[in-house]
Motif scaffolding. Structure first.
Motif, PDB file in Angstrom:
ATOM      1  N   GLU A  26       0.950  -1.248  -0.042  1.00  0.00           N
ATOM      2  CA  GLU A  26       0.025  -0.129  -0.047  1.00  0.00           C
ATOM      3  C   GLU A  26       0.922   1.127  -0.057  1.00  0.00           C
ATOM      4  OE1 GLU A  26      -3.419   0.105  -0.027  1.00  0.00           O
ATOM      5  OE2 GLU A  26      -3.078  -2.079  -0.747  1.00  0.00           O
ATOM      6  N   SER A 108     -10.459 -14.620   7.926  1.00  0.00           N
ATOM      7  CA  SER A 108     -10.734 -13.531   6.886  1.00  0.00           C
ATOM      8  C   SER A 108      -9.852 -13.541   5.490  1.00  0.00           C
ATOM      9  CB  SER A 108     -10.710 -12.263   7.311  1.00  0.00           C
ATOM     10  OG  SER A 108     -11.644 -12.364   8.546  1.00  0.00           O
ATOM     11  N   ASP A 111      -7.451  -9.317   2.386  1.00  0.00           N
ATOM     12  CA  ASP A 111      -7.517  -8.035   2.092  1.00  0.00           C
ATOM     13  C   ASP A 111      -8.030  -7.168   3.272  1.00  0.00           C
ATOM     14  OD1 ASP A 111      -5.869  -7.788  -0.098  1.00  0.00           O
ATOM     15  OD2 ASP A 111      -7.791  -8.151  -1.489  1.00  0.00           O
ATOM     16  N   GLU A 112      -8.787  -8.062   4.138  1.00  0.00           N
ATOM     17  CA  GLU A 112      -9.751  -7.375   5.186  1.00  0.00           C
ATOM     18  C   GLU A 112      -8.559  -6.663   6.330  1.00  0.00           C
ATOM     19  OE1 GLU A 112     -13.251  -7.917   6.830  1.00  0.00           O
ATOM     20  OE2 GLU A 112     -13.546 -10.059   5.820  1.00  0.00           O
ATOM     21  N   VAL A 114      -6.224  -4.937   5.147  1.00  0.00           N
ATOM     22  CA  VAL A 114      -5.852  -3.664   4.519  1.00  0.00           C
ATOM     23  C   VAL A 114      -7.061  -2.817   4.772  1.00  0.00           C
ATOM     24  CG1 VAL A 114      -5.372  -2.746   2.337  1.00  0.00           C
ATOM     25  CG2 VAL A 114      -4.302  -4.909   2.886  1.00  0.00           C
ATOM     26  N   ASP A 115      -8.409  -3.223   4.558  1.00  0.00           N
ATOM     27  CA  ASP A 115      -9.480  -2.454   4.823  1.00  0.00           C
ATOM     28  C   ASP A 115      -9.810  -1.930   6.096  1.00  0.00           C
ATOM     29  OD1 ASP A 115     -10.092  -2.929   2.238  1.00  0.00           O
ATOM     30  OD2 ASP A 115     -11.458  -4.734   2.621  1.00  0.00           O
ATOM     31  N   ALA A 116      -9.434  -2.696   7.320  1.00  0.00           N
ATOM     32  CA  ALA A 116      -9.445  -2.530   8.820  1.00  0.00           C
ATOM     33  C   ALA A 116      -8.410  -1.286   8.839  1.00  0.00           C
ATOM     34  CB  ALA A 116      -9.322  -3.845   9.543  1.00  0.00           C
ATOM     35  N   ARG A 118      -7.110   0.779   6.829  1.00  0.00           N
ATOM     36  CA  ARG A 118      -7.486   1.953   6.001  1.00  0.00           C
ATOM     37  C   ARG A 118      -8.650   2.773   6.913  1.00  0.00           C
ATOM     38  NH1 ARG A 118      -8.226  -0.196   1.383  1.00  0.00           N
ATOM     39  NH2 ARG A 118      -6.209   0.084   0.576  1.00  0.00           N
ATOM     40  N   ALA A 119      -9.659   1.887   7.430  1.00  0.00           N
ATOM     41  CA  ALA A 119     -10.801   2.396   8.106  1.00  0.00           C
ATOM     42  C   ALA A 119     -10.357   3.250   9.398  1.00  0.00           C
ATOM     43  CB  ALA A 119     -11.869   1.480   8.360  1.00  0.00           C
ATOM     44  N   TYR A 126     -13.866  -0.683  12.319  1.00  0.00           N
ATOM     45  CA  TYR A 126     -14.089  -1.673  11.311  1.00  0.00           C
ATOM     46  C   TYR A 126     -14.171  -3.010  12.016  1.00  0.00           C
ATOM     47  CZ  TYR A 126     -13.261  -4.414   7.216  1.00  0.00           C
ATOM     48  OH  TYR A 126     -13.622  -5.358   6.285  1.00  0.00           O
ATOM     49  N   THR A 129     -16.033  -8.876   7.941  1.00  0.00           N
ATOM     50  CA  THR A 129     -17.131  -9.448   7.494  1.00  0.00           C
ATOM     51  C   THR A 129     -17.616 -10.695   8.399  1.00  0.00           C
ATOM     52  OG1 THR A 129     -16.218 -10.690   5.944  1.00  0.00           O
ATOM     53  CG2 THR A 129     -16.724  -8.764   5.255  1.00  0.00           C
ATOM     54  N   ARG A 132     -19.096  -9.160  11.831  1.00  0.00           N
ATOM     55  CA  ARG A 132     -20.112  -8.079  11.561  1.00  0.00           C
ATOM     56  C   ARG A 132     -21.316  -8.028  12.170  1.00  0.00           C
ATOM     57  NH1 ARG A 132     -18.623  -5.594   6.153  1.00  0.00           N
ATOM     58  NH2 ARG A 132     -16.497  -5.585   7.151  1.00  0.00           N
TER      59      ARG A 132
END
Length: 212
Positions: A26, A108, A111-112, A114-116, A118-119, A126, A129, A132
């Motif tokens: 990233e 998971s 990429d989760e 990475v999303d976490a 980023r959030a 975050y 999934t 959640r």
């Protein structure tokens, strides 16, 4: 673009190495340290700082949730993302209540994480999934599984079931040891238990902790 400084805390070097390679793809992200134990993390945090800390809950020399609370007591603004094998609702509740901003399980997709990150870097919370659905319903689930106990007794029950000593339970939830022992006595009486081993077996039967 400012650099996002990340620390990975996990006792498996191969896990840390894999996630490090992923995260450093990233733009502007760098993993400034890899840490394998609670003791190493405590020593590192005395001298350094980071923007996001990725924390495993199962450390060889300490409970990750205890470490999480300790870190946030020292640095309330630190963004912590839990990365763990535990997907139970009660683990999610404990982590978020303690102050974690993200929760992702190791089952998971990579990429989760990475999303976490980023959030939480945007100041958001975050949840992965696969956990959640627990958001907002966890407390009700735990109360339903332990209807005989008060909310505080249920909290003590769950910590004991996860292998905490009474002294560790007291330190984790901010009560004195005498009160923690009193709660355990009440739990034993209400649930007709004779030992912490029986308590853990009951927790497994009710689906509150995984089987060893």
């Amino acid at each position: 673009m400012s650099t996002l400084r990340i620390v990975l805390v996990d006792d498996h070097p191969i896990v840390r190495s894999g996630f490090r390679q992923l995260l450093e793809l990233e733009p502007g992200w760098t993993v400034i340290a890899e840490v394998g134990s609670a003791q190493e993390l405590a020593a590192w945090m005395l001298q350094s700082t980071c923007d996001v800390l990725v924390l495993d809950l199962s450390l060889p020399d300490g409970d990750g949730l205890v470490m999480l609370r300790h870190l946030l007591a020292q640095r309330p603004d630190l963004a912590i993302v839990v990365l763990t094998m535990h997907d139970g609702a009660l683990y999610v509740q404990d982590a978020i209540t303690a102050g974690a901003r993200g929760y992702v399980t190791k089952s998971s997709a990579p990429d989760e994480l990475v999303d976490a990150i980023r959030a939480v870097g945007r100041g958001e919370t975050y949840l992965g999934t696969d956990v959640r659905d627990y958001d907002g319903a966890v407390a009700a689930d735990s109360e339903g599984a332990l209807p005989e106990l008060t909310s505080r007794e249920a909290q003590v029950f769950l910590l004991l079931a996860r292998g905490h000593s009474v002294a560790r339970v007291a330190a984790t939830i901010g009560i004195n040891a005498k009160t923690a022992y009193a709660h355990r006595t009440n739990i034993y009486a209400k649930l007709r238990l004779g030992s912490d081993h029986e308590l853990r077996l009951l927790a497994m039967r009710r689906g509150l902790i995984g089987r060893a």
